[in-house]
Design a protein around this motif. Structure first.
Motif, PDB file in Angstrom:
ATOM      1  N   LEU A  20       0.990  -1.141   0.166  1.00  0.00           N
ATOM      2  CA  LEU A  20      -0.271   0.644   0.155  1.00  0.00           C
ATOM      3  C   LEU A  20       0.669   0.950   0.218  1.00  0.00           C
ATOM      4  CD1 LEU A  20      -2.906   1.285   0.066  1.00  0.00           C
ATOM      5  CD2 LEU A  20      -2.318   1.180   2.969  1.00  0.00           C
ATOM      6  N   PHE A  21       2.049   1.638   1.326  1.00  0.00           N
ATOM      7  CA  PHE A  21       2.942   2.473   1.226  1.00  0.00           C
ATOM      8  C   PHE A  21       3.573   2.524  -0.331  1.00  0.00           C
ATOM      9  CE2 PHE A  21       1.498   2.527   5.427  1.00  0.00           C
ATOM     10  CZ  PHE A  21       1.393   3.720   6.097  1.00  0.00           C
ATOM     11  N   ILE A  24       1.311   4.245  -3.017  1.00  0.00           N
ATOM     12  CA  ILE A  24       1.195   5.350  -2.581  1.00  0.00           C
ATOM     13  C   ILE A  24       2.549   6.183  -2.939  1.00  0.00           C
ATOM     14  CG2 ILE A  24       0.090   7.176  -0.924  1.00  0.00           C
ATOM     15  CD1 ILE A  24      -1.180   4.993   0.552  1.00  0.00           C
ATOM     16  N   TYR A  25       3.506   5.491  -2.366  1.00  0.00           N
ATOM     17  CA  TYR A  25       4.900   6.207  -2.468  1.00  0.00           C
ATOM     18  C   TYR A  25       4.812   6.797  -4.722  1.00  0.00           C
ATOM     19  CZ  TYR A  25      10.068   7.051  -2.843  1.00  0.00           C
ATOM     20  OH  TYR A  25      10.903   8.026  -4.166  1.00  0.00           O
ATOM     21  N   PHE A  27       2.642   6.706  -6.879  1.00  0.00           N
ATOM     22  CA  PHE A  27       1.688   7.594  -7.612  1.00  0.00           C
ATOM     23  C   PHE A  27       1.700   9.023  -7.116  1.00  0.00           C
ATOM     24  CE2 PHE A  27      -0.054   3.122  -8.402  1.00  0.00           C
ATOM     25  CZ  PHE A  27       0.140   3.064  -9.502  1.00  0.00           C
ATOM     26  N   MET A  28       1.690   9.056  -5.433  1.00  0.00           N
ATOM     27  CA  MET A  28       2.348  10.049  -5.223  1.00  0.00           C
ATOM     28  C   MET A  28       3.298  11.047  -4.484  1.00  0.00           C
ATOM     29  SD  MET A  28      -1.546  10.807  -4.832  1.00  0.00           S
ATOM     30  CE  MET A  28      -1.844  12.398  -3.623  1.00  0.00           C
ATOM     31  N   LYS A  32       3.905  13.332   0.508  1.00  0.00           N
ATOM     32  CA  LYS A  32       2.615  12.827   0.435  1.00  0.00           C
ATOM     33  C   LYS A  32       2.273  11.448   1.340  1.00  0.00           C
ATOM     34  CE  LYS A  32       0.888  15.898  -3.040  1.00  0.00           C
ATOM     35  NZ  LYS A  32      -0.138  15.995  -4.329  1.00  0.00           N
ATOM     36  N   THR A  33       3.387  10.908   0.821  1.00  0.00           N
ATOM     37  CA  THR A  33       3.119   9.591   1.801  1.00  0.00           C
ATOM     38  C   THR A  33       3.810   9.468   3.096  1.00  0.00           C
ATOM     39  OG1 THR A  33       4.051   8.709  -0.103  1.00  0.00           O
ATOM     40  CG2 THR A  33       4.291   7.068   1.077  1.00  0.00           C
ATOM     41  N   PHE A  36       0.700  10.884   5.012  1.00  0.00           N
ATOM     42  CA  PHE A  36      -0.900   9.264   4.402  1.00  0.00           C
ATOM     43  C   PHE A  36       0.237   8.931   5.811  1.00  0.00           C
ATOM     44  CE2 PHE A  36      -1.581   5.542   3.565  1.00  0.00           C
ATOM     45  CZ  PHE A  36      -3.469   5.993   3.509  1.00  0.00           C
TER      46      PHE A  36
END
Length: 71
Positions: A20-21, A24-25, A27-28, A32-33, A36
């Motif tokens: 998940l992280f 997120i890393y 794409f974001m 931002k990660t 989050f």
């Protein structure tokens, strides 16, 4: 399946959290990660506090290392 979850539950949850992280890393971005992740940690602290109904300071002391609470 239940036997596998009992024996390897922490590892499976760790892999899922890492994936998940990681996504997120990808794409974001890094900051931002991290933000989050702080929200997830805050949600965990509040959820733990609601489950146990302990003093919030005691919950934070049980999660955060003692060196952060030195005066």
């Amino acid at each position: 399946m239940e036997r596998i979850w009992k024996q390897y539950g922490g590892r499976l949850a760790g892999i899922a959290g890492g994936l998940l992280f990681g996504f997120i890393y990808l794409f974001m971005g890094l900051w931002k990660t991290l933000i989050f992740g702080l929200f997830v940690l805050a949600g965990y602290v509040v959820g733990h506090w609601m489950d146990t109904r302990e003093n919030l300071g005691d919950v934070l002391e049980s999660i955060v290392p003692d060196k952060w609470f030195q005066k």
